[in-house]
Design a protein around this motif. Structure first.
Motif, PDB file in Angstrom:
ATOM      1  N   GLU A 248       0.813  -1.223   0.000  1.00 54.71           N
ATOM      2  CA  GLU A 248       0.000   0.000   0.000  1.00 54.71           C
ATOM      3  C   GLU A 248       0.848   1.276   0.000  1.00 54.71           C
ATOM      4  O   GLU A 248       0.611   2.183  -0.776  1.00 54.71           O
ATOM      5  N   ASN A 249       1.836   1.354   0.889  1.00 53.35           N
ATOM      6  CA  ASN A 249       2.619   2.590   0.970  1.00 53.35           C
ATOM      7  C   ASN A 249       4.119   2.351   1.088  1.00 53.35           C
ATOM      8  O   ASN A 249       4.871   2.616   0.178  1.00 53.35           O
ATOM      9  N   ASN A 250       4.524   1.822   2.253  1.00 47.78           N
ATOM     10  CA  ASN A 250       5.945   1.703   2.564  1.00 47.78           C
ATOM     11  C   ASN A 250       6.336   0.236   2.743  1.00 47.78           C
ATOM     12  O   ASN A 250       5.568  -0.549   3.312  1.00 47.78           O
ATOM     13  N   VAL A 251       7.547  -0.115   2.308  1.00 45.99           N
ATOM     14  CA  VAL A 251       7.952  -1.513   2.394  1.00 45.99           C
ATOM     15  C   VAL A 251       9.443  -1.642   2.681  1.00 45.99           C
ATOM     16  O   VAL A 251      10.263  -0.843   2.223  1.00 45.99           O
ATOM     17  N   ILE A 252       9.776  -2.653   3.467  1.00 50.93           N
ATOM     18  CA  ILE A 252      11.166  -3.061   3.665  1.00 50.93           C
ATOM     19  C   ILE A 252      11.300  -4.468   3.102  1.00 50.93           C
ATOM     20  O   ILE A 252      10.500  -5.359   3.416  1.00 50.93           O
ATOM     21  N   ILE A 253      12.302  -4.659   2.251  1.00 52.78           N
ATOM     22  CA  ILE A 253      12.581  -5.968   1.668  1.00 52.78           C
ATOM     23  C   ILE A 253      13.761  -6.577   2.417  1.00 52.78           C
ATOM     24  O   ILE A 253      14.816  -5.932   2.534  1.00 52.78           O
ATOM     25  N   TYR A 254      13.585  -7.799   2.920  1.00 51.73           N
ATOM     26  CA  TYR A 254      14.729  -8.485   3.524  1.00 51.73           C
ATOM     27  C   TYR A 254      15.103  -9.692   2.658  1.00 51.73           C
ATOM     28  O   TYR A 254      14.263 -10.579   2.430  1.00 51.73           O
ATOM     29  N   PRO A 255      16.368  -9.778   2.195  1.00 57.21           N
ATOM     30  CA  PRO A 255      16.791 -10.863   1.293  1.00 57.21           C
ATOM     31  C   PRO A 255      17.091 -12.152   2.066  1.00 57.21           C
ATOM     32  O   PRO A 255      18.246 -12.483   2.325  1.00 57.21           O
ATOM     33  N   ILE A 256      16.069 -12.914   2.385  1.00 60.13           N
ATOM     34  CA  ILE A 256      16.199 -14.000   3.343  1.00 60.13           C
ATOM     35  C   ILE A 256      17.030 -15.181   2.843  1.00 60.13           C
ATOM     36  O   ILE A 256      17.510 -15.984   3.640  1.00 60.13           O
ATOM     37  N   SER A 257      17.231 -15.312   1.549  1.00 63.62           N
ATOM     38  CA  SER A 257      18.034 -16.427   1.035  1.00 63.62           C
ATOM     39  C   SER A 257      19.525 -16.248   1.250  1.00 63.62           C
ATOM     40  O   SER A 257      20.276 -17.217   1.178  1.00 63.62           O
ATOM     41  N   PHE A 258      19.944 -15.012   1.472  1.00 67.37           N
ATOM     42  CA  PHE A 258      21.367 -14.705   1.382  1.00 67.37           C
ATOM     43  C   PHE A 258      21.981 -14.335   2.725  1.00 67.37           C
ATOM     44  O   PHE A 258      21.427 -13.540   3.477  1.00 67.37           O
ATOM     45  N   THR A 259      23.146 -14.890   2.992  1.00 72.47           N
ATOM     46  CA  THR A 259      23.914 -14.480   4.165  1.00 72.47           C
ATOM     47  C   THR A 259      24.882 -13.356   3.816  1.00 72.47           C
ATOM     48  O   THR A 259      25.328 -12.627   4.700  1.00 72.47           O
ATOM     49  N   VAL A 260      25.204 -13.238   2.529  1.00 69.78           N
ATOM     50  CA  VAL A 260      26.168 -12.239   2.070  1.00 69.78           C
ATOM     51  C   VAL A 260      25.565 -11.490   0.878  1.00 69.78           C
ATOM     52  O   VAL A 260      25.045 -12.111  -0.047  1.00 69.78           O
ATOM     53  N   ASP A 261      25.636 -10.175   0.910  1.00 71.61           N
ATOM     54  CA  ASP A 261      25.086  -9.383  -0.189  1.00 71.61           C
ATOM     55  C   ASP A 261      25.816  -9.667  -1.493  1.00 71.61           C
ATOM     56  O   ASP A 261      27.028  -9.926  -1.519  1.00 71.61           O
ATOM     57  N   ASN A 262      25.073  -9.608  -2.589  1.00 73.73           N
ATOM     58  CA  ASN A 262      25.582  -9.957  -3.910  1.00 73.73           C
ATOM     59  C   ASN A 262      24.791  -9.184  -4.959  1.00 73.73           C
ATOM     60  O   ASN A 262      24.023  -8.287  -4.625  1.00 73.73           O
ATOM     61  N   SER A 263      24.957  -9.552  -6.218  1.00 65.75           N
ATOM     62  CA  SER A 263      24.275  -8.812  -7.276  1.00 65.75           C
ATOM     63  C   SER A 263      22.756  -8.926  -7.186  1.00 65.75           C
ATOM     64  O   SER A 263      22.037  -8.028  -7.616  1.00 65.75           O
ATOM     65  N   GLU A 264      22.271 -10.013  -6.618  1.00 68.13           N
ATOM     66  CA  GLU A 264      20.821 -10.191  -6.536  1.00 68.13           C
ATOM     67  C   GLU A 264      20.194  -9.379  -5.408  1.00 68.13           C
ATOM     68  O   GLU A 264      18.987  -9.186  -5.380  1.00 68.13           O
ATOM     69  N   THR A 265      21.016  -8.906  -4.486  1.00 70.24           N
ATOM     70  CA  THR A 265      20.497  -7.989  -3.473  1.00 70.24           C
ATOM     71  C   THR A 265      20.797  -6.545  -3.873  1.00 70.24           C
ATOM     72  O   THR A 265      19.923  -5.693  -3.878  1.00 70.24           O
ATOM     73  N   GLN A 266      22.041  -6.273  -4.268  1.00 75.08           N
ATOM     74  CA  GLN A 266      22.445  -4.887  -4.506  1.00 75.08           C
ATOM     75  C   GLN A 266      22.151  -4.390  -5.916  1.00 75.08           C
ATOM     76  O   GLN A 266      22.231  -3.181  -6.173  1.00 75.08           O
ATOM     77  N   PHE A 267      21.800  -5.286  -6.825  1.00 77.34           N
ATOM     78  CA  PHE A 267      21.337  -4.831  -8.139  1.00 77.34           C
ATOM     79  C   PHE A 267      19.859  -5.160  -8.332  1.00 77.34           C
ATOM     80  O   PHE A 267      19.036  -4.279  -8.529  1.00 77.34           O
ATOM     81  N   GLU A 268      19.526  -6.433  -8.232  1.00 77.59           N
ATOM     82  CA  GLU A 268      18.147  -6.830  -8.520  1.00 77.59           C
ATOM     83  C   GLU A 268      17.152  -6.193  -7.552  1.00 77.59           C
ATOM     84  O   GLU A 268      16.152  -5.616  -7.972  1.00 77.59           O
ATOM     85  N   LEU A 269      17.425  -6.301  -6.244  1.00 74.05           N
ATOM     86  CA  LEU A 269      16.498  -5.729  -5.261  1.00 74.05           C
ATOM     87  C   LEU A 269      16.657  -4.215  -5.155  1.00 74.05           C
ATOM     88  O   LEU A 269      15.672  -3.483  -5.160  1.00 74.05           O
ATOM     89  N   ASP A 270      17.902  -3.739  -5.059  1.00 77.12           N
ATOM     90  CA  ASP A 270      18.137  -2.312  -4.837  1.00 77.12           C
ATOM     91  C   ASP A 270      17.760  -1.456  -6.037  1.00 77.12           C
ATOM     92  O   ASP A 270      17.299  -0.324  -5.877  1.00 77.12           O
TER      93      ASP A 270
END
Length: 309
Positions: A248-270
């Motif tokens: 509806e308005n505001n959201v926080i996404i938590y990348p639960i599959s990953f222990t270490v940030d990678n392209s799928e968190t810092q590119f795909e999600l971000d």
């Protein structure tokens, strides 16, 4: 007594020239593309030809390399300060490969191979452990190896998750946000064969929610969604782009599959999913960091190591 701890992860390009290496090794993994050779090699070659230029462009936006490299090196340095073992890391699809690391630790008395995947899947955990063990066997080291299948239920691990969510909140009222636990996608076909991944993801969400409750952190709604699907097959649902339509308005996404940030968190999600959220009119879109080298994640790995000893 010489002990080695080896952190095992999927990997990511150390530079632009390794993007093709990464894609080639990943799509030739029998657990990623479950079709026999030589057909798998032909399909992999076709996929790479379609994805290579775009993948290189994406990594250029991330500074020419995967974020997983720096985060992993930092994690190794910090673990070396708290463990009575020498800590190494190896990657499944990019250097340093298992054979390079095993050459360095072949004279160690005990080897603790710890997957950086908290949830068991044939596509990640099994692939990495099997590859590592097969190479170790050539050195007659397989009996020295101890490992673990999953640790999504570890209390410190779930504390790390909650701390990262709190960092993303940055003092704002959680009641004004919805929380989406975003998991890496997997084909429904893989799950139907008995893969435990989805079960572990949903169990992890329960543990994380319990830790949020313990700290009296309440969100307007909490969801689970899946990202990173590829090709025409049916993947785990709900898809992330569909879930964002419900926000509806505001959201926080938590990348639960990953222990270490990678392209799928810092590119795909971000970047990519933020563009989707912006188009959908989501007012405040935030992505929490993965545990990386957070103190609670250090304690998680320390506990795993000490329990394996």
């Amino acid at each position: 007594m010489k002990r080695a701890v080896v952190l095992m992860n999927m990997g990511g390009p150390n530079n632009i020239n390794e993007v093709q290496v990464f894609l080639k090794n990943m799509f030739n993994d029998k657990y990623i593309l479950g079709i026999p050779q030589p057909i798998r090699a032909l399909v992999a070659k076709f996929i790479i030809s379609r994805r290579l230029d775009e993948s290189k462009s994406n990594y250029e936006l991330l500074g020419g390399m995967s974020p997983i490299v720096g985060h992993t090196k930092r994690l190794v340095r910090r673990l070396n300060n708290i463990l009575d073992a020498d800590v190494f890391y190896e990657m499944r699809y990019t250097p340093p490969f298992a054979n390079e690391v095993i050459e360095k630790i072949k004279d160690y008395d005990e080897i603790y191979a710890i997957p950086m995947y908290p949830h068991y899947s044939s596509t990640t955990t099994k692939s990495s452990i099997e590859n590592f063990t097969n190479i170790a066997r050539k050195y007659n080291l397989e009996n020295k190896i101890k490992t673990i299948d999953s640790y999504f239920d570890d209390e410190n691990y779930n504390k790390a998750i909650v701390e990262r969510i709190k960092e993303s909140l940055n003092g704002d009222d959680s009641n004004n946000f919805e929380l989406v636990f975003s998991a890496h996608g997997l084909t429904q076909r893989t799950i139907d064969k008995g893969d435990l991944y989805q079960k572990h993801i949903l169990e992890n969400v329960k543990y994380a929610k319990a830790q949020l409750d313990k700290q009296n952190i309440k969100f307007k709604k909490i969801h689970v969604a899946y990202q990173s699907r590829l090709g025409p097959m049916e993947w785990l649902r709900p898809y992330m782009e569909d879930k964002l339509k419900e926000i509806e308005n505001n959201v926080i996404i938590y990348p639960i599959s990953f222990t270490v940030d990678n392209s799928e968190t810092q590119f795909e999600l971000d970047i990519e999913y933020k563009e989707v959220a912006d188009e959908l009119g989501v007012k405040d879109y935030r992505v929490a960091k993965a545990p990386n080298s957070h103190l609670f994640f250090l304690e998680t790995i320390k506990s795993i190591y000490e329990n394996l000893k």
